[in-house]
Design an enzyme around this catalytic site. Structure first.
Site, PDB file in Angstrom:
ATOM      1  CG  HIS A 130      -1.563  -6.702   8.909  1.00 23.31           C
ATOM      2  ND1 HIS A 130      -0.939  -5.611   9.481  1.00 23.31           N
ATOM      3  CD2 HIS A 130      -1.668  -6.395   7.601  1.00 23.31           C
ATOM      4  CE1 HIS A 130      -0.666  -4.717   8.553  1.00 23.31           C
ATOM      5  NE2 HIS A 130      -1.103  -5.164   7.402  1.00 23.31           N
ATOM      6  CG  ASP A 184       3.983  -6.205  -1.534  1.00 24.53           C
ATOM      7  OD1 ASP A 184       5.000  -6.600  -2.120  1.00 24.53           O
ATOM      8  OD2 ASP A 184       2.911  -5.972  -2.115  1.00 24.53           O
ATOM      9  CD  GLU A 237       4.019  -6.032  -5.637  1.00 26.11           C
ATOM     10  OE1 GLU A 237       3.678  -4.863  -5.320  1.00 26.11           O
ATOM     11  OE2 GLU A 237       4.127  -6.954  -4.815  1.00 26.11           O
TER      12      GLU A 237
END
Length: 571
Positions: free
Chosen positions: A132, A201, A317
């Site tokens: 990623h 997340d 957030e």
């Protein structure tokens, strides 16, 4: 003459291959181990690679002598997978890919890399989790990529690899393989009613990958990043040593590896702190048209971190909405509104809206008191009154919310595209200037992906780790998570978005906003020295101590390989 010249080189090339093969066979038949056949096949494979690309025989000889239990392969599909990452902006094929069967396999590989002389070409080692990374950080064009998140299944002795997470219900921790994905860690701990307390997340990331960077989400204000929630590590250093480290045992390695961008060792096991897992989540979003009110409320909420659980939120957030399309996209994950909301109707400051996203965790038995706790916290906030949107869902459903969005994007062909992401830590003292110059300036009135913004408490980050943050006691993550789409729209092209990222960095530099990149990407050692600041001398010292041959994670481009060149090719 040209034909003779080519024939001459072909004959020399064939003699080189034959000579290398003779070396292999001598090595192999002088070894009486049970691995004879597999080594012979591996040697033959490397001879074929030499015939194809003219590989120097040094790395091939060393790799053929490893005696590993896992799978070392040059299969084209494995090499192709390891040559790209989520960013899809660079491609850098490795020489081979290792699917390890143990931490010892990784140590053997690193020791082989150390033992291979530079004059024979040398080779490097890079650990890859879920792939990623954005800018080829887990790639290596001059070595072997270790696929940490893929095991080899059942191996000799009937044991499976990687090993499953081992939960200590009494001590409230879990031991996990470094390549384990966080979603699988969660599934394992929930069987005991437990869960890690700090998250990212996106749960389809590897444990070793996030701990090498930081690991942040909306819980970081309360519990700190994931690197602040680790008790112990097993690490293969750049010297090929498998070492256990913690605050008490080998602390220099422990703190160096956490946030160390893979420069000092490969994490093969991590001991993660757990807490009692909630069952349900009250998920709330409210809108702001005034940036000052938005940041004031966010900062107030994270200041409650030391309060009792019933007097604070569990997750804080936020994100920025700069165009009409995203506001209804924002709302659709909660409802499917019959009447779309327009930014203009909410009197947005500079055509920009800000969303505060907060959650309250609870158990079914507490459902009657959650409403009261949420109402008491919300009444202190200065959001647009008619903009409250609330939903309730299971704890796992909330944590895994990004994967749900991923599946939708995959179905539309919008996930496997270039991702020119930019993640910045912005000091609280300059966040208003950043808003004016970037959200209301450089970005214009359109974007091609979410823009996260939320504050964190600096004292929740262990200063002994390698991770760097701004000097302010409170700093903001600003994450521009854009996707480049080839649809003819200039503002959604990779070139446009990449140039915009450069503009943002240049703006911060020109305005004296001392941002720090999270998941940083630099190409020159001088830039890295500026990034690490006061920590740079210590970072260099740890490199010389734990990876003096510069074997590990060369895709980060922090330290120049001693003699080899390892540059990714732009797609």
């Amino acid at each position: 003459m040209q034909r003779c010249h080519c024939d001459h080189h072909r004959r020399r090339h064939r003699r080189s291959i034959a000579s290398a093969a003779a070396v292999y066979f001598k090595l192999l038949f002088n070894n009486n181990s049970a691995m004879m056949v597999s080594k012979l096949l591996l040697a033959f494979a490397f001879c074929r690679l030499m015939a194809t690309v003219g590989l120097n025989m040094g790395p091939a000889v060393e790799l053929s002598r490893l005696g590993i239990d896992g799978l070392l392969t040059m299969d084209p599909s494995a090499v192709e997978t390891a040559s790209i990452d989520f960013g899809l902006m660079t491609r850098n094929p490795p020489l081979a890919v290792l699917h390890p069967a143990s931490a010892d396999d990784i140590a053997r590989l690193v020791r082989a890399a150390v033992a291979t002389p530079e004059e024979y070409g040398g080779f490097k080692v890079s650990a890859r989790g879920h792939g990623h990374s954005i800018n080829g950080q887990a790639q290596t064009g001059n070595g072997v990529v270790i696929e940490m998140s893929s095991g080899v299944g059942s191996i000799d002795g009937g044991r499976d690899f990687p090993p499953p997470p081992i939960v200590s219900e009494k001590e409230m921790f879990v031991d996990v393989w470094g390549g384990e994905l966080w979603i699988d860690v969660l599934k394992s701990t929930l069987r005991y009613g437990l869960a890690p307390r700090s998250w990212t997340d996106y749960l389809y990331l590897s444990v070793g990958g996030t701990l090498s960077n930081g690991g942040i989400s909306g819980q970081a204000f309360n519990h700190g990043p994931q690197i602040s929630n680790v008790l112990e590590l097993d690490v293969v250093t750049g010297n090929g040593e498998l070492t256990t480290c913690s605050n008490e045992e080998n602390p220099d390695l422990f703190h160096g590896v956490l946030g160390g961008l893979g420069q000092f060792g490969i994490i093969t096991r991590a001991r993660i702190v757990l807490e009692r897992a909630p069952q349900r989540v009250r998920w709330i979003r409210v809108l702001y048209s005034n940036f000052t009110a938005f940041t004031r409320d966010q900062e107030r909420l994270i200041s409650l971190h030391a309060k009792p659980k019933n007097e604070k939120f569990d997750y804080v957030e936020g994100f920025v909405i700069v165009d009409e399309g995203l506001i209804n996209n924002w709302r659709s994950s909660f409802f499917s509104p019959a009447n779309p909301v327009k930014i203009s109707s909410l009197k947005a400051d500079g055509g920009v809206l800000y969303c505060l996203e907060i959650t309250k965790n609870y158990h079914e038995s507490q459902s009657l008191t959650v409403d009261q706790e949420v109402e008491a916290l919300l009444k202190e906030l200065d959001y647009i009154p008619e903009s409250v949107f609330t939903t309730d869902l299971g704890y796992v459903d909330f944590l895994d919310r990004v994967h749900t969005a991923e599946l939708k994007l995959q179905s539309k062909g919008l996930w496997d595209v270039p991702h020119p992401w930019l993640n910045l830590f912005v000091p609280k003292s300059r966040i208003a200037d950043f808003d004016r110059g970037v959200f209301k300036g450089i970005l214009g009135n359109n974007t091609s992906g979410p823009i996260l913004i939320y504050p964190m408490n600096k004292h929740k980050w262990d200063p002994r780790s390698s991770a760097v943050t701004p000097e302010d006691d409170v700093f903001y993550l600003v994450a521009l998570l854009r996707s480049a789409i080839d649809n003819g729209e200039e503002t959604q092209s990779l070139e446009y978005l990449s140039n915009q990222n450069h503009q943002i960095i240049a703006f911060c530099s020109n305005e004296g906003i001392e941002v720090k990149q999270y998941l940083p990407h630099y190409t020159m050692e001088e830039e890295w020295a500026e990034h690490f600041g006061d920590k740079w001398p210590e970072f260099q010292r740890r490199k010389m101590k734990f990876d003096p041959h510069h074997i590990l994670a060369t895709g980060q481009r922090i330290f120049s390989p001693s003699k080899s060149v390892d540059m990714a090719v732009s797609r």
